[in-house]
Write a protein that holds these residues in place. Structure first.
Motif, PDB file in Angstrom:
ATOM      1  N   GLY A 129       0.824  -1.217   0.000  1.00  0.00           N
ATOM      2  CA  GLY A 129       0.000   0.000   0.000  1.00  0.00           C
ATOM      3  C   GLY A 129       0.848   1.253   0.000  1.00  0.00           C
ATOM      4  O   GLY A 129       0.566   2.216  -0.711  1.00  0.00           O
ATOM      5  N   LEU A 130       1.921   1.240   0.778  1.00  0.00           N
ATOM      6  CA  LEU A 130       2.836   2.386   0.787  1.00  0.00           C
ATOM      7  C   LEU A 130       3.536   2.542  -0.554  1.00  0.00           C
ATOM      8  O   LEU A 130       3.759   3.663  -1.022  1.00  0.00           O
ATOM      9  N   ALA A 131       3.857   1.425  -1.207  1.00  0.00           N
ATOM     10  CA  ALA A 131       4.501   1.490  -2.528  1.00  0.00           C
ATOM     11  C   ALA A 131       3.546   2.058  -3.572  1.00  0.00           C
ATOM     12  O   ALA A 131       3.936   2.901  -4.387  1.00  0.00           O
ATOM     13  N   VAL A 132       2.294   1.619  -3.550  1.00  0.00           N
ATOM     14  CA  VAL A 132       1.306   2.155  -4.490  1.00  0.00           C
ATOM     15  C   VAL A 132       1.065   3.630  -4.203  1.00  0.00           C
ATOM     16  O   VAL A 132       0.995   4.459  -5.113  1.00  0.00           O
ATOM     17  N   PHE A 133       0.971   3.967  -2.940  1.00  0.00           N
ATOM     18  CA  PHE A 133       0.790   5.362  -2.535  1.00  0.00           C
ATOM     19  C   PHE A 133       1.951   6.220  -3.019  1.00  0.00           C
ATOM     20  O   PHE A 133       1.766   7.373  -3.391  1.00  0.00           O
ATOM     21  N   GLY A 143       0.171  -5.771  -5.391  1.00  0.00           N
ATOM     22  CA  GLY A 143      -1.074  -5.499  -4.674  1.00  0.00           C
ATOM     23  C   GLY A 143      -2.217  -6.366  -5.158  1.00  0.00           C
ATOM     24  O   GLY A 143      -2.991  -6.892  -4.352  1.00  0.00           O
ATOM     25  N   LEU A 144      -2.324  -6.528  -6.472  1.00  0.00           N
ATOM     26  CA  LEU A 144      -3.379  -7.392  -7.011  1.00  0.00           C
ATOM     27  C   LEU A 144      -3.220  -8.825  -6.519  1.00  0.00           C
ATOM     28  O   LEU A 144      -4.206  -9.480  -6.128  1.00  0.00           O
ATOM     29  N   ALA A 145      -1.998  -9.323  -6.520  1.00  0.00           N
ATOM     30  CA  ALA A 145      -1.753 -10.694  -6.061  1.00  0.00           C
ATOM     31  C   ALA A 145      -2.064 -10.836  -4.567  1.00  0.00           C
ATOM     32  O   ALA A 145      -2.735 -11.792  -4.149  1.00  0.00           O
ATOM     33  N   LEU A 146      -1.597  -9.883  -3.773  1.00  0.00           N
ATOM     34  CA  LEU A 146      -1.808  -9.974  -2.323  1.00  0.00           C
ATOM     35  C   LEU A 146      -3.280  -9.827  -1.945  1.00  0.00           C
ATOM     36  O   LEU A 146      -3.774 -10.535  -1.064  1.00  0.00           O
ATOM     37  N   VAL A 147      -3.969  -8.908  -2.593  1.00  0.00           N
ATOM     38  CA  VAL A 147      -5.393  -8.732  -2.279  1.00  0.00           C
ATOM     39  C   VAL A 147      -6.172  -9.972  -2.696  1.00  0.00           C
ATOM     40  O   VAL A 147      -7.111 -10.383  -2.001  1.00  0.00           O
ATOM     41  N   SER A 148      -5.782 -10.585  -3.790  1.00  0.00           N
ATOM     42  CA  SER A 148      -6.440 -11.833  -4.195  1.00  0.00           C
ATOM     43  C   SER A 148      -6.224 -12.918  -3.151  1.00  0.00           C
ATOM     44  O   SER A 148      -7.150 -13.658  -2.803  1.00  0.00           O
ATOM     45  N   LEU A 173     -12.530  -6.687  -2.876  1.00  0.00           N
ATOM     46  CA  LEU A 173     -13.013  -6.495  -4.243  1.00  0.00           C
ATOM     47  C   LEU A 173     -12.874  -5.043  -4.690  1.00  0.00           C
ATOM     48  O   LEU A 173     -12.521  -4.763  -5.842  1.00  0.00           O
ATOM     49  N   ILE A 174     -13.119  -4.114  -3.790  1.00  0.00           N
ATOM     50  CA  ILE A 174     -12.947  -2.692  -4.120  1.00  0.00           C
ATOM     51  C   ILE A 174     -11.479  -2.390  -4.407  1.00  0.00           C
ATOM     52  O   ILE A 174     -11.149  -1.651  -5.344  1.00  0.00           O
ATOM     53  N   ALA A 175     -10.594  -2.971  -3.614  1.00  0.00           N
ATOM     54  CA  ALA A 175      -9.158  -2.765  -3.842  1.00  0.00           C
ATOM     55  C   ALA A 175      -8.721  -3.358  -5.176  1.00  0.00           C
ATOM     56  O   ALA A 175      -7.938  -2.745  -5.909  1.00  0.00           O
ATOM     57  N   ILE A 176      -9.237  -4.539  -5.511  1.00  0.00           N
ATOM     58  CA  ILE A 176      -8.911  -5.148  -6.801  1.00  0.00           C
ATOM     59  C   ILE A 176      -9.402  -4.250  -7.936  1.00  0.00           C
ATOM     60  O   ILE A 176      -8.694  -4.022  -8.917  1.00  0.00           O
ATOM     61  N   TYR A 177     -10.597  -3.695  -7.794  1.00  0.00           N
ATOM     62  CA  TYR A 177     -11.124  -2.776  -8.816  1.00  0.00           C
ATOM     63  C   TYR A 177     -10.214  -1.562  -8.972  1.00  0.00           C
ATOM     64  O   TYR A 177      -9.862  -1.175 -10.092  1.00  0.00           O
ATOM     65  N   ALA A 178      -9.840  -0.962  -7.857  1.00  0.00           N
ATOM     66  CA  ALA A 178      -9.009   0.246  -7.926  1.00  0.00           C
ATOM     67  C   ALA A 178      -7.663  -0.039  -8.579  1.00  0.00           C
ATOM     68  O   ALA A 178      -7.170   0.759  -9.377  1.00  0.00           O
ATOM     69  N   LEU A 179      -7.074  -1.179  -8.268  1.00  0.00           N
ATOM     70  CA  LEU A 179      -5.760  -1.510  -8.838  1.00  0.00           C
ATOM     71  C   LEU A 179      -5.857  -1.974 -10.284  1.00  0.00           C
ATOM     72  O   LEU A 179      -5.002  -1.647 -11.103  1.00  0.00           O
ATOM     73  N   GLY A 183      -5.275   1.254 -12.063  1.00  0.00           N
ATOM     74  CA  GLY A 183      -3.845   1.089 -11.805  1.00  0.00           C
ATOM     75  C   GLY A 183      -2.972   1.542 -12.952  1.00  0.00           C
ATOM     76  O   GLY A 183      -1.825   1.910 -12.760  1.00  0.00           O
ATOM     77  N   ARG A 184      -3.511   1.522 -14.168  1.00  0.00           N
ATOM     78  CA  ARG A 184      -2.736   1.999 -15.321  1.00  0.00           C
ATOM     79  C   ARG A 184      -2.384   3.465 -15.182  1.00  0.00           C
ATOM     80  O   ARG A 184      -1.475   3.951 -15.827  1.00  0.00           O
ATOM     81  N   ASP A 185      -3.118   4.171 -14.341  1.00  0.00           N
ATOM     82  CA  ASP A 185      -2.830   5.585 -14.128  1.00  0.00           C
ATOM     83  C   ASP A 185      -1.431   5.772 -13.555  1.00  0.00           C
ATOM     84  O   ASP A 185      -0.832   6.822 -13.696  1.00  0.00           O
ATOM     85  N   THR A 186      -0.896   4.730 -12.922  1.00  0.00           N
ATOM     86  CA  THR A 186       0.467   4.804 -12.413  1.00  0.00           C
ATOM     87  C   THR A 186       1.429   5.013 -13.553  1.00  0.00           C
ATOM     88  O   THR A 186       2.293   5.883 -13.502  1.00  0.00           O
TER      89      THR A 186
END
Length: 191
Positions: A129-133, A143-148, A173-179, A183-186
C-alpha cells in the motif's frame, strides 16, 4: 495601388499578412511578459493566449484524477493490512472469540496458523500500500496478487466470523477494482 477594400496591394497574399500579424502579436506578448517579470508581476494573457488548449500542459503527479485513484488504492491496501493484522492478533490472543472452532473452517488449520497467515498478509499489504501510494508501478501487480490471496483467506475463514469476513471480502473487491481498472494511471502519471 489599392484594391476594392481599401487595402494596398503589396504583392503578398492575405495568408502571409495574417501570419505576419500573428507573429507580431506573439512577439508583443513575449515582450509584455518580459517587462512584467522585470517589474515582478505576471503578465495577463492576451485573448488568443487565454484560449489556447490545455492539452500541452499536464498536471504534475499528485494533482490529477490518476493521483486520486492511486491514493485511494494505496490507502485501501494499507487499511486492508491493518484489518488483516487485527484478525491475526485476535486469533493469536483469543481463539474463543470466533463463532466456530478451527475444525469448522473450510481448511482445517488451527487458529494459530490462520493468525500467522493473516499477520504475514498484513505486513505485505501495508508495505505494498505504501509502494502504491508512492507511485511504484510494481506495487500495482504485487497489490493485485496480495489482495487476491487476502480475499481467498477471508473466504476460507468465513465460518469463523461471517460479518467481518464479508466486509473484508467487499473491501478486497474494491481494492482489486481500484488496482486493476485505475492502476494503469500509475504508468501514465509517471510517463
Amino acid at each position: 495601388m489599392t484594391d476594392m477594400g481599401g487595402r494596398r496591394d503589396t504583392g503578398r497574399s492575405a495568408q502571409q499578412e495574417a501570419q505576419d500579424a500573428a507573429q507580431q502579436r506573439g512577439t508583443e506578448a513575449q515582450q509584455r511578459g518580459a517587462e512584467a517579470q522585470q517589474r515582478g508581476t505576471e503578465a495577463r494573457p492576451t485573448v488568443p493566449e487565454a484560449r489556447r488548449s490545455e492539452e500541452g500542459r499536464r498536471a504534475p503527479m499528485g494533482m490529477g484524477a490518476e493521483s486520486g485513484w492511486l491514493t485511494y488504492a494505496g490507502t485501501v491496501l494499507a487499511v486492508l493490512g491493518v484489518f488483516q493484522l487485527i484478525w491475526g492478533l485476535t486469533a493469536l490472543v483469543n481463539t474463543g472469540y470466533y463463532i466456530v472452532g478451527s475444525t469448522g473452517l473450510a481448511v482445517a488449520f488451527n487458529y494459530t496458523a490462520w493468525a500467522w497467515i493473516h499477520i504475514a498478509l498484513a505486513a505485505l499489504l501495508i508495505g505494498t500500500g505504501l509502494a502504491v501510494f508512492g507511485g511504484q508501478a510494481w506495487g500495482r501487480y504485487v497489490g493485485l496478487a496480495l489482495v487476491s490471496l487476502a480475499l481467498i483467506a477471508n473466504f476460507l475463514t468465513l465460518a469463523a466470523f461471517p460479518i467481518w469476513s464479508i466486509v473484508m471480502i467487499a473491501v478486497d473487491l474494491i481494492a482489486i477494482y481500484a488496482l486493476a481498472v485505475h492502476g494503469r494511471d500509475t504508468e501514465t502519471a509517471r510517463a
